[in-house]
Design a protein around this motif. Structure first.
Motif, PDB file in Angstrom:
ATOM      1  N   ARG A  16       0.839  -1.217   0.000  1.00 50.45           N
ATOM      2  CA  ARG A  16       0.000   0.000   0.000  1.00 50.45           C
ATOM      3  C   ARG A  16       0.858   1.245   0.000  1.00 50.45           C
ATOM      4  NH1 ARG A  16      -2.148  -2.341   4.276  1.00 50.45           N
ATOM      5  NH2 ARG A  16      -2.083  -0.441   5.540  1.00 50.45           N
ATOM      6  N   ILE A  19       1.976   1.831  -3.433  1.00 49.22           N
ATOM      7  CA  ILE A  19       0.871   2.301  -4.289  1.00 49.22           C
ATOM      8  C   ILE A  19       0.596   3.783  -4.013  1.00 49.22           C
ATOM      9  CG2 ILE A  19      -1.626   2.068  -4.708  1.00 49.22           C
ATOM     10  CD1 ILE A  19      -1.217  -0.992  -4.439  1.00 49.22           C
ATOM     11  N   TYR A  20       0.662   4.187  -2.739  1.00 51.85           N
ATOM     12  CA  TYR A  20       0.460   5.602  -2.390  1.00 51.85           C
ATOM     13  C   TYR A  20       1.611   6.463  -2.907  1.00 51.85           C
ATOM     14  CZ  TYR A  20      -2.851   3.597   1.008  1.00 51.85           C
ATOM     15  OH  TYR A  20      -3.866   2.898   1.619  1.00 51.85           O
ATOM     16  N   CYS A 137      -6.592   7.088   0.091  1.00 45.26           N
ATOM     17  CA  CYS A 137      -6.064   5.755   0.401  1.00 45.26           C
ATOM     18  C   CYS A 137      -6.764   4.686  -0.447  1.00 45.26           C
ATOM     19  CB  CYS A 137      -6.220   5.447   1.884  1.00 45.26           C
ATOM     20  SG  CYS A 137      -7.925   5.505   2.448  1.00 45.26           S
ATOM     21  N   ILE A 139      -7.448   2.122  -3.283  1.00 44.95           N
ATOM     22  CA  ILE A 139      -6.703   1.345  -4.273  1.00 44.95           C
ATOM     23  C   ILE A 139      -7.692   0.831  -5.309  1.00 44.95           C
ATOM     24  CG2 ILE A 139      -5.350  -0.767  -4.641  1.00 44.95           C
ATOM     25  CD1 ILE A 139      -4.172  -0.296  -1.844  1.00 44.95           C
ATOM     26  N   SER A 222      -3.210   3.430  -7.427  1.00 41.75           N
ATOM     27  CA  SER A 222      -3.792   4.441  -6.546  1.00 41.75           C
ATOM     28  C   SER A 222      -4.914   5.202  -7.252  1.00 41.75           C
ATOM     29  CB  SER A 222      -2.704   5.433  -6.130  1.00 41.75           C
ATOM     30  OG  SER A 222      -3.291   6.614  -5.620  1.00 41.75           O
ATOM     31  N   GLY A 256      -2.262   7.946   2.699  1.00 41.79           N
ATOM     32  CA  GLY A 256      -2.704   7.765   1.323  1.00 41.79           C
ATOM     33  C   GLY A 256      -1.806   8.528   0.382  1.00 41.79           C
ATOM     34  N   ALA A 257      -2.208   8.574  -0.865  1.00 39.86           N
ATOM     35  CA  ALA A 257      -1.438   9.300  -1.875  1.00 39.86           C
ATOM     36  C   ALA A 257      -1.532  10.799  -1.587  1.00 39.86           C
ATOM     37  CB  ALA A 257      -2.005   8.990  -3.258  1.00 39.86           C
TER      38      ALA A 257
END
Ligand SMILES: [Fe+2]
Length: 302
Positions: A16, A19-20, A137, A139, A222, A256-257
């Protein structure tokens, strides 16, 4: 810098975090994803009796085709088996079911040669899901139901991971969209008049990345990743499954991103169901995102 992790065995926390950070994960078809595709294909065969679903668009008037999709898509979304298949898939890829929440799966269609690109088969312009009130956050999971090729794939525009795009997300509110626009999808056959957040400046579509995996392959990315539907020139309709997940710890802790350009209001957070028992996220947690849907954009006014 963007990387594609292929068949990674990384644990979910580390995955994760990657991905963020803008990385994309791709997995080969697995039993759990192939079962999901098989289920989708059975529904498609029933919806287009006697026709090859990938070519059915060439045998039906577009209005009739839109009618078929208008029945098929909600049936797929709300079938209890779809939820069971998602939970099996999440468990298979190491997502903790008691911590991971998912939303109902969508079946997407990208018809070839501009046959139907609006409404129920909307061809998505470049966008981030975070322009549509998705949490940072979130996905995204994307799975082709049949084999794909570059001319009917999904495109990523990785340059924009770190470059804001002027966009219309400031006018998007999740609750208003659900109230006013979502249910009218099937009525938009020739054009789509629903107001959606779009880029408001030219977007350089290249360089772009089209990940080509076999049917049942899984792409994770993301919600902040800029992506679009490739104009389909393959002569075959592309069918894919997508759904989204969030990890409750990230929801609680605001991980998160980064937000570089989203300014929408509202949140899709209330849609998610816990993997272990289909319970929704606690209302007070959703309310927190309702009030402040996302971190402040890095660039004011973007
Ligand atoms: Fe999207």
């Amino acid at each position: 810098m963007n990387s594609i992790f292929y068949d990674s065995t990384m644990d979910d926390d580390a995955r994760r975090e990657r991905i963020y950070g803008g990385q994309i994960f791709v997995f080969s078809p697995r039993d759990s994803s192939l079962r999901f595709c098989e289920f989708a294909r059975t529904m498609l065969n029933d919806a287009f009796p006697g026709l090859d679903p990938e070519r059915a668009q060439y045998s039906l008037p577009v209005e009739r085709y839109a009618e078929v999709l208008a029945k098929l898509k909600p049936a797929f979304i709300h079938d209890a088996r779809s939820k069971t298949l998602i939970r099996a898939l999440m468990a298979d890829l190491g997502f903790a079911l008691e911590k991971t929440y998912f939303d109902v799966p969508r079946m997407r269609t990208a018809t070839s040669d501009d046959y139907l690109t609006s409404g129920i088969a909307y061809a998505f312009h470049p966008h981030r899901d975070t322009w549509y009130s998705a949490p940072f956050c979130q996905i995204n999971w994307w799975i082709p139901i049949f084999d794909i090729e570059p001319s009917n794939a999904l495109a990523f525009h990785p340059h924009y991971w770190s470059h804001p795009v002027k966009n219309g997300s400031r006018d998007y509110d999740y609750a208003s969209w659900n109230r006013e626009s979502r249910h009218t999808a099937a009525q938009h056959i020739k054009s789509d008049t629903r107001r959606q957040p779009r880029p408001e400046e030219p977007v350089a579509l290249d360089p772009q990345l089209r990940v080509i995996c076999p049917a049942g392959g899984i792409i994770l990315f993301s919600a902040a990743q800029l992506h679009s539907t490739v104009p389909n020139t393959s002569g075959r309709t592309r069918f894919s499954i997508d759904f989204r997940t969030v990890h409750v710890d990230d929801v609680m802790e605001g991980r998160g991103a980064p937000n570089i350009d989203s300014a929408c209001t509202g949140t899709s957070m209330g849609d998610y169901l816990r993997g272990s028992d289909l319970v929704r996220l606690p209302a007070e947690l959703v309310a927190r995102y309702e009030e402040a849907p996302h971190p402040t954009p890095l660039l004011a006014g973007a």
